[in-house]
Each structure stands twice: as C-alpha cells, then as structure tokens.
Scaffold this motif. Structure first.
Motif, PDB file in Angstrom:
ATOM      1  N   VAL A   1       0.699  -1.361   0.043  1.00  0.00           N
ATOM      2  CA  VAL A   1       0.091   0.035   0.119  1.00  0.00           C
ATOM      3  C   VAL A   1       1.010   1.298   0.050  1.00  0.00           C
ATOM      4  O   VAL A   1       1.804   1.349   0.744  1.00  0.00           O
ATOM      5  CB  VAL A   1      -0.871   0.002   1.310  1.00  0.00           C
ATOM      6  CG1 VAL A   1      -1.782   1.145   1.239  1.00  0.00           C
ATOM      7  CG2 VAL A   1      -1.895  -1.132   1.117  1.00  0.00           C
ATOM      8  N   ALA A   2       0.477   2.152  -0.938  1.00  0.00           N
ATOM      9  CA  ALA A   2       1.257   3.372  -0.806  1.00  0.00           C
ATOM     10  C   ALA A   2       0.640   4.379   0.107  1.00  0.00           C
ATOM     11  O   ALA A   2      -0.485   4.802  -0.020  1.00  0.00           O
ATOM     12  CB  ALA A   2       0.963   4.026  -2.413  1.00  0.00           C
ATOM     13  N   PRO A   3       1.533   5.126   1.035  1.00  0.00           N
ATOM     14  CA  PRO A   3       0.888   6.047   1.913  1.00  0.00           C
ATOM     15  C   PRO A   3       0.717   7.280   1.353  1.00  0.00           C
ATOM     16  O   PRO A   3       1.258   7.517  -0.011  1.00  0.00           O
ATOM     17  CB  PRO A   3       2.120   5.969   3.048  1.00  0.00           C
ATOM     18  CG  PRO A   3       3.400   5.709   2.367  1.00  0.00           C
ATOM     19  CD  PRO A   3       2.881   4.648   1.267  1.00  0.00           C
ATOM     20  N   SER A   4       0.178   8.189   2.052  1.00  0.00           N
ATOM     21  CA  SER A   4       0.211   9.613   1.428  1.00  0.00           C
ATOM     22  C   SER A   4       0.412  10.655   2.637  1.00  0.00           C
ATOM     23  O   SER A   4       0.469  10.237   3.953  1.00  0.00           O
ATOM     24  CB  SER A   4      -0.993   9.808   1.031  1.00  0.00           C
ATOM     25  OG  SER A   4      -2.261   9.782   1.792  1.00  0.00           O
ATOM     26  N   LEU A   5       0.765  12.008   2.397  1.00  0.00           N
ATOM     27  CA  LEU A   5       0.937  12.883   3.498  1.00  0.00           C
ATOM     28  C   LEU A   5      -0.287  13.667   3.425  1.00  0.00           C
ATOM     29  O   LEU A   5      -0.920  14.285   2.768  1.00  0.00           O
ATOM     30  CB  LEU A   5       2.233  13.836   3.078  1.00  0.00           C
ATOM     31  CG  LEU A   5       2.745  14.680   4.261  1.00  0.00           C
ATOM     32  CD1 LEU A   5       3.270  13.857   5.413  1.00  0.00           C
ATOM     33  CD2 LEU A   5       3.644  15.583   3.867  1.00  0.00           C
ATOM     34  N   VAL A   6      -0.883  13.773   4.991  1.00  0.00           N
ATOM     35  CA  VAL A   6      -1.984  14.691   5.255  1.00  0.00           C
ATOM     36  C   VAL A   6      -1.361  15.819   6.086  1.00  0.00           C
ATOM     37  O   VAL A   6      -0.733  15.769   7.076  1.00  0.00           O
ATOM     38  CB  VAL A   6      -2.893  13.961   6.225  1.00  0.00           C
ATOM     39  CG1 VAL A   6      -3.963  14.983   6.652  1.00  0.00           C
ATOM     40  CG2 VAL A   6      -3.398  12.729   5.552  1.00  0.00           C
ATOM     41  N   VAL A   7      -1.376  17.075   5.351  1.00  0.00           N
ATOM     42  CA  VAL A   7      -0.691  18.311   6.094  1.00  0.00           C
ATOM     43  C   VAL A   7      -1.832  18.974   6.848  1.00  0.00           C
ATOM     44  O   VAL A   7      -2.650  19.301   6.560  1.00  0.00           O
ATOM     45  CB  VAL A   7      -0.344  19.381   4.902  1.00  0.00           C
ATOM     46  CG1 VAL A   7       0.327  20.578   5.390  1.00  0.00           C
ATOM     47  CG2 VAL A   7       0.780  18.686   4.101  1.00  0.00           C
TER      48      VAL A   7
END
Length: 345
Positions: free
Chosen positions: A328-334
């Motif tokens: 699974v590819a993570p993502s960044l929540v700013v």
C-alpha cells in the motif's frame, strides 16, 4: 473526522481530559480501560456505518477469525493496531463475513468457535504462532507483516515512500536541521531485533540530501509517556535542537507534543512535527498533526478481500490459489504542526 467535542459526548470525559489522555500526561491518573474507551470511540466515529437491510440479518457468506500480534496493553501503546483490527471487523461486516477475534492462550491462540474459512493475522507474530494459525486454516492473510510470502497473502506498507514524503515536505518548507524520534531497533517478522525501518529510511533520505546529522536522532520507545521523558531529557541537555522532528509513530508524536510544549516551545513556531500512521488521534490534538497516512482503513479492507479470494466455500472454489503480497502506498496529510522554520527568509 472525530472531534474532541464528539468524543467527549461519546465517552463522558471532558475534552481537556481526553486531550491529556491522548498525550500521555503523567499527571493524569487514568485506567487502561478509560484510555481504551477513548481510542475505540475515536475509531468508531470514523468507521463507515453499515446498516442491515430492512432490519433483517444478512446472509453469512463465510466465517473469519482475527489474530492480533500485540497484547491489549501493547495496543494501547500503539493504537494503530487497534484501529487495524476495527477496520478488519468492519470490512467483514460489510462483506457479510462472520467475524470473531481469537483470544490469546499462552504463546498462541485459543481455537476458534467452530470452523473458519480464513484468518487475518494483524501485526508481527512468532514462527510458532504463524504455524498455529496455519493449522486452523491454510487461508491466512497477514496485515502489516509478511513472514512467508511464498505461502501466505499479506498487506504491507511502503515505508520508504512514506518517509520520503515526510522528508520532502519538511525540506520543501525550508528545514535543514531535521531530527527523528524513535527506537533504533524493532523485532522483525520473525521476532529478531532489526534496524527500525522508518529510522533507517529517514537516515538514507537525509543522507541523500547531504543533511543527515546523527546528533539529531532521539532514541525513544514507541509510547507517549516514554517518548515525552526521552525528548524532555534531550531538549534539556543542551544538544543541538532541530527545527523539525519526524516521529516514528503517532504515539511517539503525541509524547513529543507534550515534551516540546513543556519545554516552553511552540509547534510549529519553534519546532515543526510530522507524525506517522494518521489515525483519528492526529486530528484531535492541538495543533493537528501533519502525518503520513498509512490508509489503515484500506489496508484492513484489502486484507479481508484477499481472505475472501482464497477461501474454498461450499458453493465455489477459491478465486485464486497463488499467494499475493499487496504493498500500500501511503500519502501525506498536512495539518497545522508544520510550517517554515522561524529563521527561513
């Protein structure tokens, strides 16, 4: 997304008390049961609601069990796994799969109540535990570990990508003195001590930019109170202070929030902070934590989907027989915990 007010209404605790529970305030005496209630209610507020059709119980298509590598006490130290289990249970309900959690018994698990068509194993398990689950059902899916990809399905995270997203975000804001908070070693999929992958990838990415400073690596366990103590000692030691920290986990980040604020520093004015995991807790603290989202909901759903594909049911053979490893590819929540350093022009 859950709010402190909603969580207060669901648990009966004041918002200020909930905030202190989340950051591991040592001055607050709270039982493990109270902390578990807060964590679980935060998760429930974010689960997709599933309603039975016309009030009738849905037809059960298959039966599944879940085995958890962490004890209940360890889950309170790293609630990411508590939420993974909740997402697995919700995904089973959505897909009309009967769900039961296997109780721990000694170094293994108690037998399931009746036959099961598969098992979701959450977290790292010992080789003995792996074989015990395989004896219950040949259809085992490992969630957030992959002890034997030649035999079992697994759903794991691309940790390298997650760390790169966090590092690139901080460097893009102008930070050059970036520290890391977390342990140097953790057990691998077979229980042997191995370098913590997030720390290793952080060091590699910072070195690639020519910005790695070992003096900015803060050794800390992965629970909020221990992290708060370790980081407080680091900040009081006169060691060089980074303009930003990347925390190995959300619990570590919550402990860092307490240590930084108790040192009289502000987030992100004096120190920016990035967390890892992004459970509902990241949005509940002040300031909201910029966090690497591991997409725990999607990981849990994927594990249940893989389980269903390998199940041999009375009305159909397995959809496939070969094991699959899903990354699974993570993502960044700013959120509000990161900003350009104060000395950035």
């Amino acid at each position: 997304m859950a709010t402190l007010k909603e969580l207060s209404e669901r648990t009966g605790y004041a918002p200020a008390t909930i905030s202190r529970i989340l950051t591991g305030d040592p001055g607050l005496t709270v039982s493990p049961e109270a902390r578990k209630k807060v964590l679980e209610e935060a998760g429930r507020l974010n689960y997709a609601a599933t309603k039975s059709r016309r009030g009738r119980a849905p037809k059960i298509l298959m039966r599944a069990a879940a085995a958890e590598g962490l004890t209940p006490a360890q889950q309170l130290e790293d609630p990411f796994y508590l939420y993974l289990r909740g997402h697995v249970e919700q995904a089973c309900l959505d897909q009309r799969i009967a769900f039961q959690a296997l109780a721990r018994r000694g170094e293994g698990f108690a037998p399931p109540e009746g036959a099961v068509d598969g098992v979701v194993a959450i977290g790292r398990l010992s080789p003995r535990e792996v074989e015990a689950l395989a004896a219950m059902s040949p259809n085992v899916v490992f969630l957030n570990s992959s002890p034997d990809e030649s035999r079992f399905d697994s759903v794991v995270l691309n940790y390298d990508l997650g760390i790169r997203l966090a590092v690139d975000h901080l460097l893009g804001l102008g930070h050059r003195r970036v520290g890391f908070i977390g342990p140097a070693l953790r057990p691998d999929d077979r229980g042997k001590p191995t370098p913590e992958i997030r720390r290793e990838r952080f060091m590699a990415h910072m070195a690639r930019h020519g910005l790695l400073d070992p003096a900015l690596l803060v050794e800390a366990p992965m629970d909020a109170p221990s992290t708060a103590a370790a980081l407080s000692a680091y900040l009081a030691s006169g060691a060089p202070r980074p303009t930003a920290f990347l925390a190995v986990s959300e619990e570590t980040a919550l402990g860092a929030v307490r240590a930084i604020t108790e040192a009289g520093l502000s987030i992100p004015g004096d120190v920016s902070l990035v967390s890892f995991n992004d459970t509902p807790l990241s949005a509940l603290v002040t300031p909201g934590l910029t966090s690497v989202s591991t997409h725990a909901l999607e990981m849990g759903q994927a594990a249940v989907r893989l389980l269903a594909e390998r199940a041999a049911l009375p009305d159909r053979p397995p959809v496939r027989t070969l094991p699959v490893k899903l990354v699974v590819a993570p993502s960044l929540v700013v959120r509000e915990s990161t900003a350009p350093p104060s000395d950035c022009p």
